[in-house]
Design a protein around this motif. Sequence first.
Motif, mmCIF file in Angstrom:
data_model
loop_
_atom_site.group_PDB
_atom_site.id
_atom_site.type_symbol
_atom_site.label_atom_id
_atom_site.label_comp_id
_atom_site.label_asym_id
_atom_site.label_seq_id
_atom_site.Cartn_x
_atom_site.Cartn_y
_atom_site.Cartn_z
ATOM 1 N N ASN A 49 24.528 70.478 38.434
ATOM 2 C CA ASN A 49 23.269 71.181 38.683
ATOM 3 C C ASN A 49 22.125 70.603 37.852
ATOM 4 O OD1 ASN A 49 24.558 72.858 40.503
ATOM 5 N ND2 ASN A 49 24.903 74.501 39.016
ATOM 6 N N ASP B 229 21.187 67.432 39.730
ATOM 7 C CA ASP B 229 20.636 67.663 41.063
ATOM 8 C C ASP B 229 19.294 68.379 41.025
ATOM 9 O OD1 ASP B 229 22.923 66.514 42.060
ATOM 10 O OD2 ASP B 229 23.962 68.423 42.361
ATOM 11 N N SER B 230 18.946 69.002 39.909
ATOM 12 C CA SER B 230 17.693 69.754 39.832
ATOM 13 C C SER B 230 16.513 68.873 39.420
ATOM 14 C CB SER B 230 17.835 70.897 38.832
ATOM 15 O OG SER B 230 18.056 70.385 37.519
ATOM 16 N N PRO C 62 24.988 68.701 46.570
ATOM 17 C CA PRO C 62 24.130 69.471 45.651
ATOM 18 C C PRO C 62 23.984 70.922 46.094
ATOM 19 C CG PRO C 62 23.149 67.336 46.136
ATOM 20 C CD PRO C 62 24.303 67.490 47.073
ATOM 21 N N GLN C 63 24.027 71.826 45.115
ATOM 22 C CA GLN C 63 23.885 73.243 45.389
ATOM 23 C C GLN C 63 22.528 73.782 44.952
ATOM 24 O OE1 GLN C 63 27.197 75.400 43.740
ATOM 25 N NE2 GLN C 63 28.739 74.087 44.705
ATOM 26 N N VAL C 64 21.730 72.952 44.320
ATOM 27 C CA VAL C 64 20.390 73.338 43.890
ATOM 28 C C VAL C 64 19.386 72.333 44.419
ATOM 29 C CG1 VAL C 64 21.213 74.515 41.813
ATOM 30 C CG2 VAL C 64 20.652 72.085 41.707
ATOM 31 N N ASN C 65 18.136 72.758 44.489
ATOM 32 C CA ASN C 65 17.076 71.884 44.941
ATOM 33 C C ASN C 65 16.369 71.236 43.733
ATOM 34 O OD1 ASN C 65 17.483 72.617 47.676
ATOM 35 N ND2 ASN C 65 16.295 74.499 47.350
ATOM 36 N N ASP D 203 14.521 73.263 40.709
ATOM 37 C CA ASP D 203 15.083 74.579 40.369
ATOM 38 C C ASP D 203 15.406 74.649 38.883
ATOM 39 O OD1 ASP D 203 14.888 75.233 42.998
ATOM 40 O OD2 ASP D 203 17.025 75.059 43.453
ATOM 41 N N LYS D 204 15.245 75.855 38.343
ATOM 42 C CA LYS D 204 15.545 76.068 36.930
ATOM 43 C C LYS D 204 17.044 76.317 36.756
ATOM 44 C CE LYS D 204 14.134 78.781 32.920
ATOM 45 N NZ LYS D 204 13.290 79.915 32.437
ATOM 46 N N ILE D 205 17.617 75.616 35.818
ATOM 47 C CA ILE D 205 19.062 75.734 35.566
ATOM 48 C C ILE D 205 19.279 76.612 34.340
ATOM 49 C CG2 ILE D 205 21.212 74.498 35.132
ATOM 50 C CD1 ILE D 205 19.892 73.954 37.846
#
Length: 215
Positions: free
Chosen positions: A113, A116-117, A207-210, A213-215
Amino acid sequence: MCTGRGCLATLHDVPSLFRRKPADLVEESVTTVTTDEASTAAPSRGHTPSKKELGVVTPKRPTAGRRPGAPSKPLTKDEAREQRRAARAEAAAEFRREGGPRDRGPERLLARNVVDSRRTVGTWFFGGALIVLLGSNQAMPPIVRLISNLLWGALALGLVIDSILISRKIKKLVRERYPKSTEKLGSLYFYAIMRSITFRKMRAPAPQVNVGDKI
């Protein structure tokens, strides 16, 4: 001594006693046990009553709707090839969706994540390397070769800086969220860096986040 009619009556009954058979006397003294009384007698110790004695009926398996297994027809070469192709496609889709054994664990998901973010320099690394390879050809003018070398140095430096930033963020988040984690940080850093130099559409698991996005 008895006289009269009473004595005669007594003498008259004596022969009747001798005429009775011993079997008659035995039948009178023995009480007949009927079948119903025997069945209601208490069972002996250690006797386990059967389902029939308890009145339990074992249900029969339903036979309706059952179809006898038909013998399978051997596949042709084209059908077998198509079946193998479908199996490979399904396995690839599953790997793309869930990954493999090395992708298991919450720390690995966190590392994915983090990568990917954000936009990483690594995604441009292979494209830039191809340009550098073409520009470094001796047939190219000197200025082109110089620009190619500068571009290669910039890509390498950017990749190092980006990898350091990713590793620092992973280290911070893992210590905050998983203080008792036994995952080696060096292994997580390498895992994240290798993912950062892979094109986003080719990453597995997907990827599960764009980006952003805040992790």
